[in-house]
Design an enzyme around this catalytic site. Structure first.
Site, PDB file in Angstrom:
ATOM      1  N   LYS A  94       0.858  -1.172   0.000  1.00  0.00           N
ATOM      2  CA  LYS A  94       0.000   0.000   0.000  1.00  0.00           C
ATOM      3  C   LYS A  94       0.902   1.231   0.000  1.00  0.00           C
ATOM      4  O   LYS A  94       2.070   1.162   0.398  1.00  0.00           O
ATOM      5  CB  LYS A  94      -0.891   0.018   1.250  1.00  0.00           C
ATOM      6  N   VAL A 198     -17.908   3.600  -3.487  1.00  0.00           N
ATOM      7  CA  VAL A 198     -18.289   2.253  -3.055  1.00  0.00           C
ATOM      8  C   VAL A 198     -19.596   2.303  -2.277  1.00  0.00           C
ATOM      9  O   VAL A 198     -20.521   1.522  -2.529  1.00  0.00           O
ATOM     10  CB  VAL A 198     -17.184   1.609  -2.205  1.00  0.00           C
TER      11      VAL A 198
END
Length: 368
Positions: A94, A198
């Site tokens: 990440k 989302v």
């Protein structure tokens, strides 16, 4: 999510990376700085046993650099288990860019970050996350091939958010099946915290099935948009976590299930898209189990996005990505049943299964 380091005395006593509570045998932490563009970024590579470390780049206005480091450590670790539990041949990584995406992001800064990604020669593959976009990934693609989530027009899979939302929806239905005996969400009261890309798509799925959806977001205009587009209701209660709902769905930032909230929660199911929802996994996962709350592990049910972008690497299309994401339903039920059989929290069950796969691959690699 804040650092455990609070005073100058403690700063002197604790190593900057290896002493962090979120450090979990990470393979590599890369600090990226460019004076000309103002770039300050951290790339966390947690584990590459299963394959290259793939994970998105988050741009966020962190309170300090320790907070940014803690975030990238937690997020990259989560990506390792996310890929493993989903059956993808990927490791966990990440990146975070320190700054306000609306005020500080420039084409030059994003390009410079892409050059840092390229310098890792494929050990880390980036994608979009909070504060970055498909357009940013297209820009990074100009300086490195080690990027996913690029526009469909140039051969990518596009915005992964819709696929992520579908996976969360599948995981939520599986959790409802386990907890309520049916995966039918019609009439169920669902509180969705966070109405970004989302969250909005998830709300759309829920409303089509007939669920009663309440929304909470720091942006009033976004909530009002959910009301007008989908018939959702704005949550107006005094305490979000004590809301009288069936399902709580955290879809913003992580650690919302913590010491202050975990015993307030009235919902019988927790299933959302946010990463690292449990502030302290071992503690808060166990409390949820003892309280009879069915927690769908976040790194499992929000894996649709990485399934989607993985298709750019192994060359499968959107239909295959959706089919693989739909299987999150079955995997979630398996995790609940495994956790019940072994008397452990679902988070621990999911991590145990994922770690077993990593350990098996490590043995196979050593035998070659």
């Amino acid at each position: 999510m804040t650092s455990e380091i609070t005073t100058p005395v403690e700063l002197k006593k604790m190593d900057p990376v290896f002493g962090q509570l979120s450090f979990d045998n990470h393979e590599q932490i890369v600090f990226c700085h460019d004076k000309d563009t103002g770039l300050k970024a951290i790339i966390g590579i947690h584990n590459t046993v299963m394959g290259p470390a793939l994970g998105g780049t988050r741009m966020w206005k962190y309170a300090n650099e320790w907070e940014a480091l803690n975030d990238v450590l937690r997020l990259s670790r989560g990506m390792t288990y996310k890929s493993a539990i989903t059956g993808l041949n990927l490791g966990g990584g990440k990146a975070v860019i320190i700054g306000d995406a609306k005020a500080d992001k420039t084409p030059e800064l994003i390009t410079r970050f892409g050059e840092f990604v390229n310098s890792l020669s494929g050990k880390y593959i980036t994608a979009e996350d909070v504060g970055t976009t498909t357009e940013d990934m297209d820009r990074i693609h100009k300086v490195t091939k080690h990027v996913t989530g690029i526009s469909e027009a140039i051969g990518g899979s596009g915005n992964p958010s819709p696929v992520t939302a579908y996976g969360v929806y599948m995981g939520m239905k599986a959790a409802a099946k386990y907890q309520f005996g049916s995966d039918n969400l019609e009439g169920k009261k669902v509180l969705v915290q966070g109405t970004g890309h989302v969250g909005e798509t998830l709300i759309s799925y829920l409303r089509k099935e007939g669920a009663e959806v309440f929304v909470s977001d720091i942006h009033q205009d976004k909530m009002e948009n959910m009301v007008s587009k989908y018939g959702a209701k704005i949550f107006t209660g005094a305490d979000l976590y004590a809301a009288d709902v069936d399902i709580y769905s955290p879809c913003a930032l992580g650690a919302t299930i913590n010491d202050e909230t975990v015993n307030k929660i009235k919902a019988k199911v927790i299933a959302g898209a946010a990463n690292n929802q449990l502030a302290v996994e071992a503690v808060h996962g166990q409390i949820l189990r003892e309280r009879g709350i069915a927690y769908a592990p976040d790194f499992l049910i929000n894996a649709g996005g990485i399934i989607n972008v993985y298709g750019e690497i192994v060359k499968y299309g959107k239909d295959q990505a959706m089919k693989m994401t739909e299987n999150i339903y079955n995997t979630t039920l398996e995790i609940f049943n495994f956790a019940e059989a072994n008397n452990i929290p679902t988070q621990q069950a999911a991590m145990q299964i994922a770690q077993n796969r990593i350990d098996q691959r490590k043995k196979e690699n050593a035998a070659k």
